[in-house]
Design a protein around this motif. Structure first.
Motif, PDB file in Angstrom:
ATOM      1  N   GLY A 298       0.937  -1.201   0.302  1.00  0.00           N
ATOM      2  CA  GLY A 298       0.247  -0.083  -0.138  1.00  0.00           C
ATOM      3  C   GLY A 298       1.078   1.723  -0.132  1.00  0.00           C
ATOM      4  N   THR A 299       0.288   1.586  -0.266  1.00  0.00           N
ATOM      5  CA  THR A 299       1.200   3.885  -0.008  1.00  0.00           C
ATOM      6  C   THR A 299       0.336   4.493   1.287  1.00  0.00           C
ATOM      7  OG1 THR A 299      -0.069   4.783  -1.339  1.00  0.00           O
ATOM      8  CG2 THR A 299       1.769   3.695  -1.613  1.00  0.00           C
ATOM      9  N   PRO A 300       0.799   5.329   2.087  1.00  0.00           N
ATOM     10  CA  PRO A 300       0.538   6.409   3.150  1.00  0.00           C
ATOM     11  C   PRO A 300      -0.168   7.317   2.398  1.00  0.00           C
ATOM     12  CG  PRO A 300       2.542   6.443   2.729  1.00  0.00           C
ATOM     13  CD  PRO A 300       2.691   5.828   1.945  1.00  0.00           C
ATOM     14  N   THR A 301      -0.778   6.716   1.873  1.00  0.00           N
ATOM     15  CA  THR A 301      -2.305   7.967   0.886  1.00  0.00           C
ATOM     16  C   THR A 301      -3.852   7.818   1.626  1.00  0.00           C
ATOM     17  OG1 THR A 301      -2.214   6.436  -1.119  1.00  0.00           O
ATOM     18  CG2 THR A 301      -0.772   8.204  -0.600  1.00  0.00           C
ATOM     19  N   VAL A 302      -4.306   8.694   1.157  1.00  0.00           N
ATOM     20  CA  VAL A 302      -5.740   8.306   1.782  1.00  0.00           C
ATOM     21  C   VAL A 302      -6.678   6.457   0.955  1.00  0.00           C
ATOM     22  CG1 VAL A 302      -8.535   8.783   1.628  1.00  0.00           C
ATOM     23  CG2 VAL A 302      -6.404  10.563   2.356  1.00  0.00           C
ATOM     24  N   ALA A 350       0.365  -2.659  12.513  1.00  0.00           N
ATOM     25  CA  ALA A 350       1.429  -3.502  12.704  1.00  0.00           C
ATOM     26  C   ALA A 350       0.156  -4.164  14.297  1.00  0.00           C
ATOM     27  CB  ALA A 350       2.356  -2.900  13.720  1.00  0.00           C
ATOM     28  N   ALA A 351      -0.934  -3.691  14.539  1.00  0.00           N
ATOM     29  CA  ALA A 351      -2.211  -4.689  15.134  1.00  0.00           C
ATOM     30  C   ALA A 351      -2.562  -5.492  14.453  1.00  0.00           C
ATOM     31  CB  ALA A 351      -2.927  -4.207  15.183  1.00  0.00           C
ATOM     32  N   ARG A 352      -2.520  -5.686  12.915  1.00  0.00           N
ATOM     33  CA  ARG A 352      -3.037  -6.475  12.198  1.00  0.00           C
ATOM     34  C   ARG A 352      -2.329  -7.802  11.567  1.00  0.00           C
ATOM     35  NH1 ARG A 352      -7.821  -3.886   8.087  1.00  0.00           N
ATOM     36  NH2 ARG A 352      -8.434  -6.273   8.735  1.00  0.00           N
ATOM     37  N   CYS A 353      -1.107  -7.271  11.114  1.00  0.00           N
ATOM     38  CA  CYS A 353      -0.529  -8.144  10.929  1.00  0.00           C
ATOM     39  C   CYS A 353       0.999  -8.486  11.261  1.00  0.00           C
ATOM     40  CB  CYS A 353      -0.170  -7.482   8.943  1.00  0.00           C
ATOM     41  SG  CYS A 353       1.066  -5.603   9.339  1.00  0.00           S
ATOM     42  N   ARG A 354       1.598  -9.491  10.785  1.00  0.00           N
ATOM     43  CA  ARG A 354       2.803 -10.111  11.899  1.00  0.00           C
ATOM     44  C   ARG A 354       3.919  -8.243  11.645  1.00  0.00           C
ATOM     45  NH1 ARG A 354       7.973 -12.354   9.542  1.00  0.00           N
ATOM     46  NH2 ARG A 354       6.752 -12.788   7.305  1.00  0.00           N
ATOM     47  N   ALA A 355       3.877  -7.135  10.587  1.00  0.00           N
ATOM     48  CA  ALA A 355       5.392  -6.459  10.640  1.00  0.00           C
ATOM     49  C   ALA A 355       4.797  -5.839   9.386  1.00  0.00           C
ATOM     50  CB  ALA A 355       6.786  -7.102  10.276  1.00  0.00           C
ATOM     51  N   VAL A 356       5.210  -4.450   9.789  1.00  0.00           N
ATOM     52  CA  VAL A 356       4.910  -3.346   8.512  1.00  0.00           C
ATOM     53  C   VAL A 356       6.981  -2.838   8.115  1.00  0.00           C
ATOM     54  CG1 VAL A 356       4.186  -0.457   8.062  1.00  0.00           C
ATOM     55  CG2 VAL A 356       2.980  -2.688   9.618  1.00  0.00           C
ATOM     56  N   VAL A 357       7.395  -2.412   6.947  1.00  0.00           N
ATOM     57  CA  VAL A 357       7.498  -2.290   5.924  1.00  0.00           C
ATOM     58  C   VAL A 357       7.860  -0.586   5.440  1.00  0.00           C
ATOM     59  CG1 VAL A 357      10.282  -2.437   4.610  1.00  0.00           C
ATOM     60  CG2 VAL A 357       9.002  -4.462   6.502  1.00  0.00           C
ATOM     61  N   GLU A 358       8.583   0.414   5.278  1.00  0.00           N
ATOM     62  CA  GLU A 358       7.814   1.531   5.166  1.00  0.00           C
ATOM     63  C   GLU A 358      10.059   1.505   3.860  1.00  0.00           C
ATOM     64  OE1 GLU A 358       8.068   4.260   8.391  1.00  0.00           O
ATOM     65  OE2 GLU A 358       6.634   5.843   7.051  1.00  0.00           O
ATOM     66  N   ILE A 359       9.279   1.739   2.082  1.00  0.00           N
ATOM     67  CA  ILE A 359      10.547   1.840   1.628  1.00  0.00           C
ATOM     68  C   ILE A 359      10.550   3.186   1.022  1.00  0.00           C
ATOM     69  CG2 ILE A 359      10.884   0.958  -0.360  1.00  0.00           C
ATOM     70  CD1 ILE A 359      10.753  -1.139   0.585  1.00  0.00           C
ATOM     71  N   PRO A 360      11.716   3.789   1.665  1.00  0.00           N
ATOM     72  CA  PRO A 360      11.747   4.955   1.080  1.00  0.00           C
ATOM     73  C   PRO A 360      11.449   6.556   0.129  1.00  0.00           C
ATOM     74  CG  PRO A 360      13.126   4.520   3.238  1.00  0.00           C
ATOM     75  CD  PRO A 360      12.667   4.112   2.587  1.00  0.00           C
ATOM     76  N   HIS A 361      11.217   7.103  -0.398  1.00  0.00           N
ATOM     77  CA  HIS A 361      11.009   7.550  -1.817  1.00  0.00           C
ATOM     78  C   HIS A 361      12.536   7.593  -2.695  1.00  0.00           C
ATOM     79  CE1 HIS A 361       9.803  10.239  -4.958  1.00  0.00           C
ATOM     80  NE2 HIS A 361      11.444  10.844  -4.885  1.00  0.00           N
ATOM     81  N   ASP A 362      12.599   7.055  -3.360  1.00  0.00           N
ATOM     82  CA  ASP A 362      13.522   6.892  -4.866  1.00  0.00           C
ATOM     83  C   ASP A 362      13.618   7.540  -5.922  1.00  0.00           C
ATOM     84  OD1 ASP A 362      15.827   4.927  -6.008  1.00  0.00           O
ATOM     85  OD2 ASP A 362      16.463   5.237  -4.243  1.00  0.00           O
ATOM     86  N   PRO A 363      14.462   8.215  -5.968  1.00  0.00           N
ATOM     87  CA  PRO A 363      14.161   8.996  -8.153  1.00  0.00           C
ATOM     88  C   PRO A 363      14.170   7.960  -8.543  1.00  0.00           C
ATOM     89  CG  PRO A 363      15.718  10.370  -6.223  1.00  0.00           C
ATOM     90  CD  PRO A 363      15.099   9.420  -5.115  1.00  0.00           C
ATOM     91  N   THR A 364      14.938   6.700  -8.057  1.00  0.00           N
ATOM     92  CA  THR A 364      14.781   5.833  -9.628  1.00  0.00           C
ATOM     93  C   THR A 364      13.854   4.913  -9.708  1.00  0.00           C
ATOM     94  OG1 THR A 364      16.695   4.497  -8.094  1.00  0.00           O
ATOM     95  CG2 THR A 364      17.447   6.046  -9.412  1.00  0.00           C
ATOM     96  N   SER A 382      18.145  -0.858   1.579  1.00  0.00           N
ATOM     97  CA  SER A 382      18.173  -1.500   3.366  1.00  0.00           C
ATOM     98  C   SER A 382      16.737  -2.010   3.520  1.00  0.00           C
ATOM     99  CB  SER A 382      18.997  -1.228   4.605  1.00  0.00           C
ATOM    100  OG  SER A 382      19.993  -0.158   4.840  1.00  0.00           O
ATOM    101  N   SER A 383      16.065  -1.683   2.993  1.00  0.00           N
ATOM    102  CA  SER A 383      14.229  -1.800   3.534  1.00  0.00           C
ATOM    103  C   SER A 383      14.012  -2.735   2.898  1.00  0.00           C
ATOM    104  CB  SER A 383      14.085  -0.222   3.031  1.00  0.00           C
ATOM    105  OG  SER A 383      13.799   0.271   4.147  1.00  0.00           O
ATOM    106  N   PHE A 384      14.425  -2.884   1.238  1.00  0.00           N
ATOM    107  CA  PHE A 384      13.845  -3.861   0.933  1.00  0.00           C
ATOM    108  C   PHE A 384      14.807  -5.358   1.027  1.00  0.00           C
ATOM    109  CE2 PHE A 384      13.391  -0.821  -2.915  1.00  0.00           C
ATOM    110  CZ  PHE A 384      11.860  -1.969  -3.260  1.00  0.00           C
ATOM    111  N   LEU A 385      16.256  -4.949   2.198  1.00  0.00           N
ATOM    112  CA  LEU A 385      16.788  -6.397   2.872  1.00  0.00           C
ATOM    113  C   LEU A 385      16.098  -6.446   4.163  1.00  0.00           C
ATOM    114  CD1 LEU A 385      20.741  -4.609   3.272  1.00  0.00           C
ATOM    115  CD2 LEU A 385      19.567  -7.197   1.538  1.00  0.00           C
ATOM    116  N   ARG A 386      15.170  -5.109   4.651  1.00  0.00           N
ATOM    117  CA  ARG A 386      15.147  -6.219   5.594  1.00  0.00           C
ATOM    118  C   ARG A 386      13.733  -6.686   5.794  1.00  0.00           C
ATOM    119  NH1 ARG A 386      14.379  -1.175   8.051  1.00  0.00           N
ATOM    120  NH2 ARG A 386      16.026  -0.986   9.778  1.00  0.00           N
TER     121      ARG A 386
END
Length: 809
Positions: A298-302, A350-364, A382-386
């Motif tokens: 998903g995305t942190p948008t409505v 986080a309360a509904r699933c096992r873990a949450v991973v945020e992928i920061p913005h990347d221009p490429t 590093s986020s994709f490694l996580r």
């Protein structure tokens, strides 16, 4: 192509990849390499220059971007200390004789930094100044170790979302690249979107071989080499493309997907499916049932956040509650919204699933073109490694998997690779290492300046610094101790999206109708969620509630109501609770059911007086007011405890209730008393009784004006009341037996459903006149309009349909 060989350690039957010509390439693991070297030393056959397992010679994709010559490093960027001859045996002997193990001879050494200002200083000083390995580098090393963890068998990973355009394909592609780079097994990612999926474009630049061709030829594929005729390759990751022609793209069913996965898991150790949002439900159910790791994007948008939540809802509603609870939610921050509370959103998922991973913005990545792993920012990678560590090691749930516990050395693979399938072909360059120098200008310049000054002062000064300075990273080179598990998060009491006014579509005098929805055999009442994304329909005879996705106007799930026939519905202001009026005509059942809309599970039932009708929640969400039709009373329920705290005596046959927007008044229709009663919510006393025509049935508070509307069932009319004076200001004739009324969100028109006529009357709020009469279906009983005004629903009880209303025309 060289054939695969078995591990050089006597007695080991595992195969090793023919990718190295040195000793490291002859053994299947580090422990077997060291054992082999000890055997050779004992035999006097050790050759000079033997490298430890995991070191790389400079070459294509192996040189580090540090402005200097390529150096030998291990694959996680931390130099492993040289082990003295027979040191392990010596320590084991001391332990066996009752002595404490002797510390290793290199215990005081610090790791060599490869990135950031530490790596820049180490490189600029020619290795004379070593500030040690930083925490970020240690964390990355821990993640890589966990990515290399042992698998008990083939792992199937599913990357999904009910909404397109949220970065799902990007996540699937980068996850595949991470796993292919850091694991020795074969990894394949397949594009399961039948409508011109872009996975191959992002990874290989496109290919003529597709998923559909693989399905058509699957009976003729009997070797790993045959599989590669349908794959492309990117950095060791095999890629199966989706059909690129939307006109000829053909979806596949669950049975075909089963055959594909059975084939791929025969020749690959990790299979990643990039699920298209248009997959058939049978295929989705098959994929989810097979998957060992589920990733919801998903995305942190409505819309992006709500669709990720709906994906979890769909999983729970379709028998995959355990998969939903074990899922990893990925939020791609290439899209953001100021309307989203980030911390609350993270806590919610986080309360509904096992873990949450945020992928920061990347221009490429944001441009949507071909993915170049070497150009991706370090924090993004590093986020994709996580994410990769969470997929491989299911018991990880912290934000820093590298800090959980010391990882075991990677064991030899339990599965014997088939020697015929190449993992990395010569014509494709391997992916470049990910631990690169970050361009932190000021820190690097300062580090270089310090280095030059020290060098100018002579090597003696340098030696003094390196010998007497306390090594700050000595402890950092060891993973930190296991952290205590975080406390169980609570779901947010407030909505994920701030209560900002939504963009409301203007209503028109003559609305239109869309295609009707089959939403159960007895659709008697409909209510829309406060966010407008779902409509819940009560089916009394079926003892069920049907949920409609308002984006597609398709039924998404059906919820059984075992307690009895559901009759009326009302939502809490945040939409997290649905209150269901449950009663039967025999008057032996009378209760309020409390449904958790995040799980669609009944969490409580509250007994009330005979035949509870259309209830309403106070604006602060703390109390529920339930009109008990046959007892002439209002039951007040504390929503925190789900218990009745009082009963209020009112005029006979209270039928419907609605709240004023300032939260100070409640208005109820008293059906056989021909009254609209006004209740002061501060004292729970009736403060006014307004006489209206025969049989008031439903009430609705205007969205902005001091105006109340009600319909009079036996008088075939609608009444409009000024709430400042509690006086009737207009009565408008409508169709026969109007049963319910509601307002357009912009307040321009009111809509009544006329039960006997099978029509909806549209009333202008300014002139109090009917502007349109629309035929909907047989026996309409209720109407609801979405908060944004872009849709509405009318239940046709006798017609067994739900009509779709378009207030905006």
């Amino acid at each position: 192509m060289r054939s695969r060989q078995r591990c050089a350690l006597p007695g080991c039957e595992a195969y090793v990849a023919p990718v190295a010509s040195d000793d490291a390439g002859r053994y299947c693991s580090a422990s077997h390499l060291r054992a082999g070297l000890r055997l050779r030393r004992a035999a006097g056959t050790q050759e000079p220059g033997t490298r430890e397992l995991g070191t790389r010679e400079p070459g294509p994709g192996g040189a580090r971007r540090q402005g200097g010559a390529a150096e030998q490093t291990d694959v996680i960027g931390v130099r492993q200390p040289d082990q003295g001859q027979d040191e392990a045996e010596e320590q084991a002997a001391r332990s066996a004789n009752g002595h404490a193990p002797a510390p290793p001879r290199d215990q005081g050494r610090v790791g060599r930094p490869d990135s950031g200002w530490r790596g820049a200083l180490f490189s600029a000083s020619g290795g004379l100044i070593n500030p040690g390995v930083g925490r970020a580098e240690v964390a990355r090393a821990g993640l890589v170790r966990r990515i290399r963890g042992e698998l008990s068998g083939p792992l199937e990973v599913m990357v999904c979302s009910l909404k397109g355009g949220v970065g799902k394909t990007t996540v699937a592609a980068c996850l595949g690249l991470v796993l292919a780079e850091h694991r020795s097994e074969r990894v394949v990612v397949l594009d399961a979107d039948p409508h011109a999926g872009t996975l191959a474009d992002r990874l290989t630049g496109g290919t003529g071989r597709s998923m559909r061709k693989l399905i058509n030829d699957i009976d003729r594929i009997d070797s790993p080499t045959a599989v590669t005729r349908y794959t492309g390759e990117a950095g060791g990751l095999h890629v199966i493309a989706g059909d690129q022609d939307p006109a000829t793209g053909e979806s596949f069913d669950g049975a075909e997907y089963e055959r594909i996965c059975a084939l791929l898991t025969r020749y690959y150790d990790i299979v990643i499916t990039d699920c298209g949002s248009g997959l058939a439900q049978s295929t989705m159910n098959t994929a989810i049932s097979r998957t060992g790791a589920l990733v919801v994007v998903g995305t942190p948008t409505v819309d992006g956040a709500s669709r990720a939540a709906k994906t979890l809802d769909w999983l729970r509603a379709n028998g995959h509650a355990e998969k939903a609870a074990d899922a990893v939610v990925v939020l791609c921050r290439d899209q953001t919204s100021e309307q989203i509370h980030r911390d609350r959103l993270i806590t919610y998922f986080a309360a509904r699933c096992r873990a949450v991973v945020e992928i920061p913005h990347d221009p490429t990545l944001a441009v949507g073109g071909r993915i170049d792993p070497t150009a991706i920012r370090d924090e993004v990678w590093s986020s994709f490694l996580r994410l990769g560590a969470l997929v491989v090691e299911p018991d990880l749930s912290t934000d820093d998997p590298g800090a959980r516990r010391p990882p075991p050395p990677p064991p030899p693979s339990s599965r014997r690779p088939d020697p015929g399938l190449p993992r990395r072909r010569a014509e494709h360059a391997p992916a470049a290492p990910r631990h690169r120098t970050r361009r932190r200008g000021r820190r690097v310049l300062v580090a270089v300046g310090i280095t030059l000054a020290l060098l100018a002062g002579g090597l003696a000064g340098v030696a003094f610094v390196t010998q007497n300075a306390s090594p700050p990273a000595a402890a950092a080179a060891v993973p930190p101790p296991e952290a205590a598990p975080p406390p169980e998060p609570e779901l947010p009491a407030a909505p994920l999206i701030p209560a900002a006014a939504p963009a409301i579509a203007p209503s028109v005098p003559i609305p239109t109708l869309g295609a009707p929805i089959a939403a159960g055999a007895t659709p008697a009442f409909v209510a829309a969620t406060p966010d407008g994304q779902r409509a819940y329909v009560a089916n009394a005879d079926a003892k069920a509630i049907t949920v409609v996705d308002t984006a597609t106007n398709q039924v998404s799930t059906t919820i059984p109501v075992e307690a009895g026939p559901p009759q009326f519905l009302s939502f809490s202001p945040d939409g997290r609770r649905l209150y269901i009026s449950i009663f039967n005509e025999q008057r032996t059942i009378a209760m309020i059911g409390v449904l958790d809309t995040t799980t669609n599970q009944m969490v409580a039932t509250v007994p009330v007086r005979t035949r509870p009708f259309a209830s309403a929640v106070t604006r602060d969400g703390k109390r529920l007011y339930v009109p008990n039709h046959d007892s002439g009373s209002i039951s007040v329920i504390d929503t925190a405890t789900n218990a009745v705290i009082k009963d209020i005596k009112v005029a006979a046959n209270p039928h419907w209730i609605d709240m004023s927007h300032d939260g100070t008044r409640a208005y109820m229709a008293n059906h056989e008393s021909n009254l609209i009663c006004v209740l002061d919510l501060a004292t729970d006393n009736v403060i006014a009784r307004i006489r209206v025509p025969t049989s008031p049935h439903s009430v609705a508070v205007h969205p902005t004006r001091p105006l109340l509307a009600n319909v009079n069932y036996d008088a075939n009319s609608a009444t409009f009341i000024d709430t400042n004076t509690n006086q009737v200001i207009a009565t408008v004739p409508v169709g026969r037996n109007p049963q319910a009324i509601t307002w357009a969100p912009d307040g321009r028109f009111a809509y009544t459903v006329n039960n006997t006529d099978g029509t909806v009357s549209v009333i202008d709020a300014d002139g109090f006149r009917v502007t349109a009469t629309i035929h909907t279906g047989n026996g309409p009983t209720s109407v609801a309009v979405l908060p944004n005004g872009r849709g509405g629903y009318v239940t046709n009880l006798d017609g067994q349909t739900v009509s779709v209303l378009h207030p905006q025309g």
